[in-house]
Design a protein around this motif. Structure first.
Motif, PDB file in Angstrom:
ATOM      1  N   ARG A 210       0.825  -1.214   0.000  1.00  0.00           N
ATOM      2  CA  ARG A 210       0.000   0.000   0.000  1.00  0.00           C
ATOM      3  C   ARG A 210       0.858   1.262   0.000  1.00  0.00           C
ATOM      4  NH1 ARG A 210      -3.799  -2.141  -2.111  1.00  0.00           N
ATOM      5  NH2 ARG A 210      -5.312  -0.560  -1.459  1.00  0.00           N
ATOM      6  N   VAL A 211       2.097   1.157  -0.541  1.00  0.00           N
ATOM      7  CA  VAL A 211       3.004   2.304  -0.632  1.00  0.00           C
ATOM      8  C   VAL A 211       3.490   2.448  -2.074  1.00  0.00           C
ATOM      9  CG1 VAL A 211       5.145   3.368   0.166  1.00  0.00           C
ATOM     10  CG2 VAL A 211       3.767   2.013   1.758  1.00  0.00           C
ATOM     11  N   SER A 243      -0.327  14.563  -8.233  1.00  0.00           N
ATOM     12  CA  SER A 243      -1.475  14.230  -7.368  1.00  0.00           C
ATOM     13  C   SER A 243      -2.651  13.733  -8.202  1.00  0.00           C
ATOM     14  CB  SER A 243      -1.896  15.455  -6.551  1.00  0.00           C
ATOM     15  OG  SER A 243      -0.898  15.799  -5.619  1.00  0.00           O
ATOM     16  N   GLU A 247      -4.222   9.993  -7.849  1.00  0.00           N
ATOM     17  CA  GLU A 247      -5.636   9.778  -7.512  1.00  0.00           C
ATOM     18  C   GLU A 247      -6.292   8.849  -8.528  1.00  0.00           C
ATOM     19  OE1 GLU A 247      -7.338  10.633  -4.776  1.00  0.00           O
ATOM     20  OE2 GLU A 247      -5.359  11.273  -4.057  1.00  0.00           O
ATOM     21  N   LYS A 250      -5.151   5.233  -7.857  1.00  0.00           N
ATOM     22  CA  LYS A 250      -5.838   4.579  -6.727  1.00  0.00           C
ATOM     23  C   LYS A 250      -7.251   4.138  -7.102  1.00  0.00           C
ATOM     24  CE  LYS A 250      -5.240   7.924  -3.742  1.00  0.00           C
ATOM     25  NZ  LYS A 250      -5.282   8.658  -2.456  1.00  0.00           N
ATOM     26  N   ASP A 262      -8.166   3.369  -1.947  1.00  0.00           N
ATOM     27  CA  ASP A 262      -7.873   4.730  -1.508  1.00  0.00           C
ATOM     28  C   ASP A 262      -6.801   4.788  -0.422  1.00  0.00           C
ATOM     29  OD1 ASP A 262      -9.766   5.820  -3.235  1.00  0.00           O
ATOM     30  OD2 ASP A 262     -11.383   5.533  -1.780  1.00  0.00           O
ATOM     31  N   ASP A 263      -6.473   3.650   0.182  1.00  0.00           N
ATOM     32  CA  ASP A 263      -5.533   3.656   1.302  1.00  0.00           C
ATOM     33  C   ASP A 263      -4.070   3.554   0.857  1.00  0.00           C
ATOM     34  OD1 ASP A 263      -5.932   1.079   0.380  1.00  0.00           O
ATOM     35  OD2 ASP A 263      -5.584   0.149   2.328  1.00  0.00           O
ATOM     36  N   THR A 265      -0.618   4.994  -0.149  1.00  0.00           N
ATOM     37  CA  THR A 265       0.031   6.264   0.151  1.00  0.00           C
ATOM     38  C   THR A 265       1.191   6.514  -0.815  1.00  0.00           C
ATOM     39  OG1 THR A 265       1.491   5.232   1.776  1.00  0.00           O
ATOM     40  CG2 THR A 265      -0.579   6.159   2.587  1.00  0.00           C
ATOM     41  N   GLU A 267       4.890   7.951  -1.368  1.00  0.00           N
ATOM     42  CA  GLU A 267       6.130   8.259  -0.652  1.00  0.00           C
ATOM     43  C   GLU A 267       7.189   8.698  -1.658  1.00  0.00           C
ATOM     44  OE1 GLU A 267       9.671   6.061   1.931  1.00  0.00           O
ATOM     45  OE2 GLU A 267       7.739   5.057   1.658  1.00  0.00           O
TER      46      GLU A 267
END
Length: 428
Positions: A210-211, A243, A247, A250, A262-263, A265, A267
């Motif tokens: 999830r990264v 961004s 989005e 995701k 949506d979770d 992230t 980095e």
């Protein structure tokens, strides 16, 4: 009866006339010397060839490499970490010009000339290719970027068709870019993302951990319009574009309809030197969308002791070469403690298309040079002193004034001795 002798005694009038003439002449000469504005690529190359100032500022070596073919061979590139510092150096006279992608901020427009390099640079997100005989530096199967490329292209297509890149531009005006859509389609079925549960390589890693690890250059402040990466979250066009892409990423789902989530992230993996090392090592998975394709690849720049420390390459030695290197001023870079030369992995310059997997193009931008207007007031003293033309004009004016003063003193001397240069006016 002879006509009266008219003695020439108007020395004050002569003096002021001569000085006034010299003053007017000096004003013309100095004005001509100051009015040497550079307003085209041809004039810029003439200035570089003539010197003595041959320095042009860039925000990265990639930006320099993108335009080096149109610049005189004696150009001296200087790197900056912010557009404000770059503009200030042009206004101070320490640089003959600077280069930007896009437009000058409004508050600097009155002080600068801008002109096109005649080149359009295209950008994309870079990924590591799969390892092969042609790509010995590529990634093994568990770090393959093949599925990640499919997913990121699907996200970019959605961003461009929805106009999210244009929204980012309008939000950060003044900012100009060219829409270069290599994945031009409003039929999303032509760009299907892989199923979440069947993903492989780096896409699988992202969906499991999830990264989303993004290779980024800096962090730097490139200007409020382009991108300020010294604040959290970053602001400006490039952060907003990333961004929007993230989005959409995701929100993707494959043919099975399962959303990526949506979770996840984002980095950023920062580097001021070796983004490509991070990419090849799997430390980052993909780069920011602003990396230019038309620059050259010259190695990872990772530190080394000898060539066995460097990664595989299609070279006779089988690896990139561990070489000493010089800084922007031409001095050998040494270790602060031992004084021994530092070494880094290098590759003979080649096109980047031979080394990476690219996403769909994210944007195109004109590479624009900017130079100081002669009317611009400088708030910073030039590091190199006054321009050569101004110095020459001042020297000429001083010489003319000295000649004028000595000429008047000579006339006065002759007058006082009773043998004036102008003895009489005669009438026939």
């Amino acid at each position: 009866m002879n006509p009266p002798i008219v003695r020439f005694r108007g020395m004050n009038m002569v003096f002021y006339s001569v000085v006034g003439f010299v003053y007017i002449l000096c004003t013309i000469v100095t004005g001509a010397a100051e009015n040497t504005d550079i307003e085209s690529i041809d004039e810029l190359n003439d200035a570089i060839a003539q010197g003595p100032n041959r320095k042009i500022g860039f925000l990265s070596m990639a930006n320099y490499n993108a335009v080096r073919t149109v610049l005189h061979a004696s150009v001296e590139p200087v790197l900056f970490q912010s557009k404000d510092a770059l503009v200030s150096s042009v206004l101070s006279g320490s640089l003959v010009a600077g280069l930007m992608r896009g437009v000058v901020a409004d508050h600097h427009a009155k002080d600068l000339h801008t002109f096109s390099s005649g080149l359009i640079s295209t950008s994309a997100m870079f990924m590591t290719p799969d390892v092969s005989a042609d790509m010995p530096h590529g990634a093994p199967p568990y770090r393959s970027s093949r599925d990640l490329a499919l997913a990121i292209n699907a996200a970019i297509v959605r961003v461009q068709n929805k106009g999210s890149d244009q929204e980012a531009r309008l939000k950060n005006m003044p900012f100009e870019f060219l829409s270069v859509h290599t994945c031009k389609s409003d039929n999303y079925a032509l760009f299907p993302p892989p199923n979440k549960n069947n993903a492989t390589g780096l896409l699988k890693t992202i969906l499991e951990t999830r990264v989303f690890k993004l290779g980024a250059f800096g962090p730097f402040h490139w200007g409020d319009n382009d991108g300020n990466y010294l604040v959290n979250p970053p602001t400006g066009f490039y952060p907003d574009l990333m961004s929007a892409i993230f989005e959409e990423f995701k929100n993707l789902s494959g043919p099975d309809g399962v959303k990526y989530g949506d979770d996840i992230t984002l980095e950023r993996i920062w580097s001021k030197m070796s983004n490509f090392q991070n990419l090849f090592d799997g430390v980052s998975y993909i780069t920011e969308p602003y990396f230019v394709i038309d620059a050259t690849y010259s190695g990872t720049d990772e530190p080394c002791v000898n060539s066995t420390d460097c990664r595989p390459a299609l070279l006779p030695e089988g690896k990139e070469q561990c070489n000493t290197y010089k800084n922007s001023t031409g001095h050998l870079v040494t270790h602060p403690d031992s004084g021994e030369p530092k070494r880094r992995c290098e590759h003979p310059e080649r096109s980047r298309i031979d080394f990476f997997r690219f996403s769909c193009f994210t944007l195109g931008s004109a590479s624009t040079f900017f130079t100081k207007r002669s009317s611009a007031a400088s708030t910073v003293a030039p590091s190199g002193g006054l321009p050569g033309g101004i110095v020459a004009a001042i020297v000429i004016c001083v010489l003319l004034l000295l000649i004028a003063v000595f000429a008047v003193l000579f006339l006065v001397y002759r007058e006082r001795r009773g043998s004036p240069v102008f003895t009489k006016l005669s009438e026939e």
